[in-house]
Design a protein around this motif. Sequence first.
Motif, PDB file in Angstrom:
ATOM      1  N   ALA A 114      33.623 -18.004 -14.548  1.00 54.87           N
ATOM      2  CA  ALA A 114      33.225 -16.959 -13.608  1.00 54.87           C
ATOM      3  C   ALA A 114      33.782 -15.602 -14.028  1.00 54.87           C
ATOM      4  N   TYR A 115      34.967 -15.618 -14.627  1.00 48.53           N
ATOM      5  CA  TYR A 115      35.573 -14.360 -15.063  1.00 48.53           C
ATOM      6  C   TYR A 115      35.335 -14.058 -16.539  1.00 48.53           C
ATOM      7  N   LEU A 118      24.002 -10.166 -11.207  1.00 47.82           N
ATOM      8  CA  LEU A 118      25.439 -10.342 -11.400  1.00 47.82           C
ATOM      9  C   LEU A 118      25.969  -9.333 -12.416  1.00 47.82           C
ATOM     10  N   ILE A 155      28.892  -6.524 -11.290  1.00 48.26           N
ATOM     11  CA  ILE A 155      30.255  -6.456 -11.834  1.00 48.26           C
ATOM     12  C   ILE A 155      30.450  -5.290 -12.786  1.00 48.26           C
ATOM     13  N   TYR A 162      28.544  -9.753 -17.676  1.00 49.52           N
ATOM     14  CA  TYR A 162      28.709 -11.214 -17.616  1.00 49.52           C
ATOM     15  C   TYR A 162      28.062 -11.949 -18.780  1.00 49.52           C
ATOM     16  N   ALA A 216      29.826 -21.155 -11.699  1.00 50.81           N
ATOM     17  CA  ALA A 216      30.625 -20.003 -12.101  1.00 50.81           C
ATOM     18  C   ALA A 216      29.940 -18.694 -11.701  1.00 50.81           C
ATOM     19  N   ARG A 263      31.061 -16.145  -8.543  1.00 51.88           N
ATOM     20  CA  ARG A 263      31.447 -14.749  -8.806  1.00 51.88           C
ATOM     21  C   ARG A 263      30.599 -13.802  -7.964  1.00 51.88           C
ATOM     22  N   HIS A 288      32.012 -11.334  -4.799  1.00 52.06           N
ATOM     23  CA  HIS A 288      31.849  -9.875  -4.712  1.00 52.06           C
ATOM     24  C   HIS A 288      30.986  -9.481  -3.515  1.00 52.06           C
ATOM     25  N   ARG A 313      42.481 -17.978 -11.187  1.00 53.51           N
ATOM     26  CA  ARG A 313      41.139 -18.501 -11.538  1.00 53.51           C
ATOM     27  C   ARG A 313      40.941 -19.933 -11.062  1.00 53.51           C
ATOM     28  N   MET A 344      38.927 -20.832  -7.741  1.00 55.48           N
ATOM     29  CA  MET A 344      37.525 -20.479  -7.517  1.00 55.48           C
ATOM     30  C   MET A 344      36.636 -21.650  -7.098  1.00 55.48           C
ATOM     31  N   ASN A 352      34.983 -21.904  -3.553  1.00 50.50           N
ATOM     32  CA  ASN A 352      33.564 -21.569  -3.625  1.00 50.50           C
ATOM     33  C   ASN A 352      32.728 -22.012  -2.417  1.00 50.50           C
TER      34      ASN A 352
END
Lengths: 577, 89
Positions: free
Chosen positions: A67-68, A225, A229, A237, A300, A304, A308, A365, A368, A372
């Motif tokens: 995800a990150y 996405l 971000i 991403y 993932a 994310r 957000h 992390r 998550m 989720n």
Amino acid sequence: MELQTLTYIVVGFTFAIYIGIAIWARAGSTKDFYVAGGGVHPVANGMATAADWMSAASFISMAGLIAYMGYGGSVFLMGWTGGFVLLAMFLAPYLRKYGKFTVPEFIGDRFYSRTARIVAVVCLIICSVTYVIGQMKGVGVAFSRFLEVSYEVGLLVGMAIVFVYAVVGGMKGITYTQIAQYCVLILAYTIPAFFISFNLTGNPFPQLGLGSTISGTDVYLLDRLDQVITELGFADYTNNVRGSTLNMFVYTLSLMIGTAGLPHVIIRFFTVPKVKDARTSAGWALVFIAILYTTAPAVAAMARLNLHNTIAPPSAEQNLAYEERPQWFKNWEKTGLLEFEDKNGDGRIQYTASAETNEMVKVDRDIMVLANPEIAKLPNWVIALVAAGGLAAALSTAAGLLLAIASAISHDLLKGVLMPDISEKAELRASRIAMAGAIGFAGYLGFNPPDFAAGTVALAFGLAASSIFPVLMMGIFNRRINKEGAIAGMIAGIGVTLFYVFQHKGIMFVASTAFLGDMPANWFFGIEPNAFGAVGAVVNFAVAFAVSAVTKAPPAEVQELVEHIRVPVGVSAAQDH
Amino acid sequence: MAFQSKEMAKAYWRENLTLMLWLSVIWFIVSYGCGILFVEQLNAIRLGGFKLGFWFAQQGSIYTFVALTFIYAKKMGDLDRKYGVDDDA
């Protein structure tokens, strides 16, 4: 029903099933303890292998890291599945034909040397213990959330449960409990993913939802996405390379060959009746693994996006007020794994990529995946199921690894080398003591793990990649490699890898002892420590070939052994080695 | 040794190695090739909402791996029968 009560019920129920099966199939003799008495069907074995294999790193940690990391997280996806192709083709059938209990036993016989066997045992223990540290991190995270306590308390509870769980049963118990654990963990992973994918895209299959448009719009989810971000200053991403192309290449390779060199996975292929079954068993294991691994990238990306959207809803004027933060936010704050600091004093949450304005000062992390379903506002029973799945994943792998450690110490070291006359009873006792010791040691290091759960596990894979995999390959495919070559290769491979890891991550992962900081500027060709196993493997191969070339060829009977394992017929029965 | 002759044993091993080589080539191309080395070029092509290189790295390579292991098991079964070394007897 209250979430915590429901979680207790679901987790308690699944535990009752595992323990019930373990008691029902409790290991009687040492043979049962190690290889489940042989004769497990390939599909069943594949499922158990999948549970053994997919640990807290896969279940709890991996999607959170992806995800990150975005595209960069692909190293885990390819690395942890591609190794099964190598395992199925290059190792499993031959090691099954050879038909012994353990990997060091094969290495000791093929390289006609007790020293080689002892070196293999040491390598195996180093990578298995590192792997268990990663599991402990995952168990700690899961228990801290589930019991609403700090991470440290969660870790202690987790250690106690792993101890009771792994030290009571043997492999036989474990094979059947692992099938049950696979079912729990895969349902726990896919059900919330179905819901979330359906809510976001209208397509219930997360593998397809990831490539679909967001419901009610014609914007693709991944494009959306990327936009969300990058506006906050984070890296794109879908294009975010991890380090460099070289680093991604080496990282993936390290995880792949590490997979094919991990003793607790290899040992599972000793439990099927025939060579043919070893080949298909690897295929089935990969099918069961792929179900999770193709879902993970969707989990993932969607996690994310949902995170957000919760903090800064696209339609609202302002970010989420801290006072109005949802229950999951408060619960994770209690564990110490999520921290907020109101830097600009406006009482609202700013989540950005800039160190100055970002107020989500800590987002571990590894929370998550567990958070989720709550972030996506799914029903409580789904959230409870995820907790049970995470624990199943961590426990099944921890148990398999502890078994590999136990058999290495009691079977290879004590019975094989130090005390050949040891009784079955004493051997079992020694293996239980070894398990307890490993839990204590790994748990202790788990208080300050070297990385997130999946990163720690990646280190373990690098160590397996640099030590076990090359000698197994050379042992099967090259007749000329002799004991001197194999021993020197293993020592050089794991030595170089450990040296590199320790200089950046600290001696025995104690960060304060790192003599070169854990920072990209100090990395060899920009290769991160987690990925260095592939370089170690190259060193291992090179040293083994060079040393073998200048020393005496292996004796004739060893060369015959190599011929013998290449032919699938005449396999010794699995229950009778 | 269960082979009828030394030549048969050699031929069996050679066919096995050829099969492994081909499957490893595919294994390499989908993951390291499409997923890493040529990811940028492939990303110019789109597969629905996916950039193609990204899809290979996070989905396509995994499906291919599954197919490869079953193809290997199937082909090796055929090879064992061809040389009379399968273990069903």
